[in-house]
Design an enzyme around this catalytic site. Structure first.
Site, PDB file in Angstrom:
ATOM      1  N   GLN A 255       0.830  -1.202   0.000  1.00  0.00           N
ATOM      2  CA  GLN A 255       0.000   0.000   0.000  1.00  0.00           C
ATOM      3  C   GLN A 255       0.864   1.251   0.000  1.00  0.00           C
ATOM      4  OE1 GLN A 255      -3.251   0.162  -0.404  1.00  0.00           O
ATOM      5  NE2 GLN A 255      -3.091   2.379  -0.438  1.00  0.00           N
ATOM      6  N   HIS A 258       2.210   2.925  -3.243  1.00  0.00           N
ATOM      7  CA  HIS A 258       1.298   3.582  -4.201  1.00  0.00           C
ATOM      8  C   HIS A 258       1.651   5.042  -4.400  1.00  0.00           C
ATOM      9  CE1 HIS A 258      -1.751   1.093  -5.925  1.00  0.00           C
ATOM     10  NE2 HIS A 258      -2.018   0.505  -4.785  1.00  0.00           N
ATOM     11  N   GLU A 322     -10.566   1.946   2.866  1.00  0.00           N
ATOM     12  CA  GLU A 322     -10.806   1.439   1.513  1.00  0.00           C
ATOM     13  C   GLU A 322     -10.553  -0.078   1.483  1.00  0.00           C
ATOM     14  OE1 GLU A 322      -7.841   2.788  -1.196  1.00  0.00           O
ATOM     15  OE2 GLU A 322      -8.940   2.174  -3.001  1.00  0.00           O
ATOM     16  N   HIS A 323      -9.350  -0.491   1.964  1.00  0.00           N
ATOM     17  CA  HIS A 323      -9.005  -1.908   2.047  1.00  0.00           C
ATOM     18  C   HIS A 323      -8.822  -2.289   3.513  1.00  0.00           C
ATOM     19  CE1 HIS A 323      -7.122  -0.444  -1.790  1.00  0.00           C
ATOM     20  NE2 HIS A 323      -7.719  -1.502  -2.272  1.00  0.00           N
ATOM     21  N   ASP A 356      -6.482  -6.433  -5.974  1.00  0.00           N
ATOM     22  CA  ASP A 356      -6.050  -5.388  -6.915  1.00  0.00           C
ATOM     23  C   ASP A 356      -6.002  -5.913  -8.342  1.00  0.00           C
ATOM     24  OD1 ASP A 356      -5.794  -3.478  -4.990  1.00  0.00           O
ATOM     25  OD2 ASP A 356      -3.635  -3.756  -4.698  1.00  0.00           O
ATOM     26  N   HIS A 415     -53.780  15.357  -8.174  1.00  0.00           N
ATOM     27  CA  HIS A 415     -53.362  13.976  -7.933  1.00  0.00           C
ATOM     28  C   HIS A 415     -54.570  13.110  -7.575  1.00  0.00           C
ATOM     29  CE1 HIS A 415     -49.420  15.786  -7.873  1.00  0.00           C
ATOM     30  NE2 HIS A 415     -48.823  14.638  -7.650  1.00  0.00           N
TER      31      HIS A 415
END
Lengths: 432, 432
Positions: A255, A258, A322-323, A356, A415
């Protein structure tokens, strides 16, 4: 990596905070790009391609010849790997296609939903330091399963004017219709407004730098749907005494490599495990080609000791990663307690890189705490669900009065009248 | 209502265009309200309540006594009507709860998704000329089915400081946790930032005027999810020679009475039908209490003659209406051709007001052309779908090499290493 021990809950809101991006300058720069492309079309795209990517093109669309040439350069080993990923991603996203039942809510009142593909979608594929062809699979496969009629892709090119071969190969494999040579905010602007050579799309997908993310925000304000709000990538690992320190360290580093803004968090109820993991991180970092990036990312990362795994999960839910990797052998109880996460990796053999690339789940996921409210990209992202209803004569007779009473209470007599006329008509019919 | 005959396709993009709202002034006004509430909390809410609604409150939260008192005022006939709607809305939204399968994409690689409720949601209920308690049902019921832990509601109050009884009754019926007396942009700001008495929520739902819509846009930029982008309500009717003119006219008027910005469109392949409908509109308009509003809305509406029903559907798909009525008896072929619409009403007895109140479908739908990309509110709107994956030793052995090859191509060696370490470890284990 600083170790924090059993932080008080009152301090959690500080610990889960993401880095704040100063946006005003970015805002103005991207607004100008959007406007230029809207007004000047292709010309603006060419100019920004030259300015930002240093490339002078005479056309934006990749030719069939370029694609054919690229295919020839892909080694068989890579083709086989892509095929494994393609098959698994297809299987998982195909399983998300669900035909919903017709529900007769009241006798004569039938209601149902139907998934219908979004007509045209644009996929943004970054290609800075490396060609992210895996993202072509992650976005293109569900688009194709959904049945999107037009799938276009854009990606920045190198100074040679070439799109990386792996991106071209993957794009043709899954059936992308047009590939545009353009990246950055100008690419998003092109997909938003359309130009002489670019077709405007209904929805834009894909990751990108802060220019791209900001441009997608503007695209959304201009009425184009987007996949997800953006933020730096994140990984949170919960490791107990049954975790494997070298695996946990490798996952943290995968991670961290990245980008310098990557968010990496380790939670554990075992101090010895924490020490072992940190020692492994130091050891593995030495051999990592992107160690400069990873080191900077690790400086912002956090290691937190909690006395119980329950607190680890509770903190993780507050962070909404996220993960999320559960590096443990007994995970069933923990899995049930997870309420906020993009994608969860269970056990010592489920590394984030599996998801991934090749396990089948999507890697386009909510970051920045958005996992509290948003799902990752899935088949759902490429369709809208239209509701249908069909009332028989019996149906309107059964629920007509309820509608009349409610519409009257809301003072919407038009209506009410739409029902009353039908009920009267049916009464006349019966009295004939 | 002006009749347009067989417009050329080149002119369709003009015909489907929605009114453009000038936003700059609105933008600044709402930005200021958001900022004030963020900085001053309750004080700002009280001040804006006084300024815009002319009401001076000493507390924002509705008391249990107020709710009890309101319940006593609800007539049994209204209670029964609400019960019909509640039952049908529950049945349809309950059917949207689908447990997805675990997919073994490769032997030893299991992937699945789980729907998990968004923790806290805020429902905005307008109450201008009339209390829209039906929207409480449409938002509250799916929130409850989803399992949202905190459901709060806000609605503007009259000068007497009271929330309409029908809103209080419906809110307690479906289990809303807190009701706040506040409307307008300040209410959205309160839910976005939280104040001394208001709890910040994760996602905001509900219709509202342009101040509310703009505030929801700002809320989204501040990281709070919202249900749908906003626009004026719309109805498109496709009527063939088997339609009933008085029903079609009543349906057009039911949409037109919503507001002067309501969008009403009639398409037909039968000129006689068009004449009959227009004559009925004139006739029915006379008795409509909200005729002043309806008249203005009708001035902007369009009646278009196409020679075929296929062209009617094609035009409708280009327009992407919020509500689409197929006023015809043979509808199967047409239904299959619909690609863009929020909610579709099939046949002569499926009036829009059925879906607005009691058939079971949701009435919170995409307007302004957003039906091309967005679904209406459903159970999905109150959950996120978390992906899970669990790889066994066999699983990582089966897909490990593919991941290594792909990560290498993307130059993410940390990603590769997370797999390589596991594969090596398993090899060592086997060789022991």
């Amino acid at each position: 990596m600083k170790i924090i021990e059993q932080p008080l809950k009152s301090n959690w809101s500080n610990l889960v905070r993401r880095p704040i991006i100063k946006e005003e300058k970015l805002d103005n720069a991207v607004r100008q790009i959007m406007l230029d492309v809207k007004q000047k079309g292709d010309l603006a795209i060419f100019q920004y391609n030259a300015k930002f990517d240093g490339v002078n093109l005479d056309r934006l669309i990749v030719s069939p010849k370029e694609i054919e040439a690229a295919i020839l350069t892909i080694p068989n080993q890579l083709k086989a790997a892509i095929e494994v990923a393609r098959k698994n991603i297809t299987a998982f996203h195909q399983s998300q296609h669900i035909v919903e039942p017709i529900v007769e809510t009241t006798k004569g009142v039938k209601c149902w939903r139907k998934s219908v593909a979004i007509e045209s979608v644009g996929l943004y594929i970054p290609a800075g330091t490396a060609p992210l062809f895996s993202t072509v699979l992650m976005l293109g496969i569900p688009a194709k399963i959904a049945g999107c009629k037009k799938i276009v892709l854009c990606t920045p090119v190198s100074k040679s004017g070439k799109v990386p071969a792996s991106i071209l190969y993957t794009a043709q494999l899954i059936g992308v219709d047009i590939i545009y040579k353009m990246g950055g905010a100008q690419a998003i602007a092109g997909l938003t407004y359309g130009t002489e050579s670019i077709q405007k799309v209904d929805k834009i997908f894909g990751p990108g730098n802060q220019f791209v993310a900001k441009a997608k925000e503007f695209a959304q304000q201009a009425g184009i749907a987007i996949d997800l709000p953006a933020g730096p990538s994140e990984l949170l690992i919960i490791a107990d005494q049954t975790a494997v320190p070298e695996f946990v360290a490798a996952d943290l580093l995968s991670q961290a490599e990245h980008g310098v803004d990557s968010q990496v968090i380790l939670l554990s109820n075992d101090k010895v495990m924490i020490e072992k993991v940190l020692a492994e991180v130091v050891k593995q970092l030495v051999d990592l080609p992107r160690q400069a990036i990873a080191k900077l990312a690790l400086e912002n990362s956090k290691v937190i000791f909690f006395s119980t795994l329950e607190d680890c999960v509770l903190f993780s839910n507050t962070y909404a990663p996220e993960h999320l990797i559960l590096a443990a052998t007994q995970t069933e109880n923990l899995v049930d307690k997870i309420t906020n996460a993009g994608s969860v990796f269970i056990g010592n053999y489920s590394c984030e890189s599996a998801g991934d690339y090749a396990s089948g789940t999507n890697h386009t996921l909510p970051t920045n705490g958005f996992a509290k409210t948003y799902s990752g990209v899935s088949l759902d992202s490429f369709v809208k669900k239209i509701t249908f209803q069909e009332l028989s004569k019996e149906g309107i007779k059964n629920i007509g009065e309820a509608i009349e009473v409610m519409a009257t209470e809301e003072k919407l007599y038009g209506h009410k009248n739409a029902v009353t006329l039908r009920l009267n008509n049916l009464e006349d019919e019966e009295n004939k």
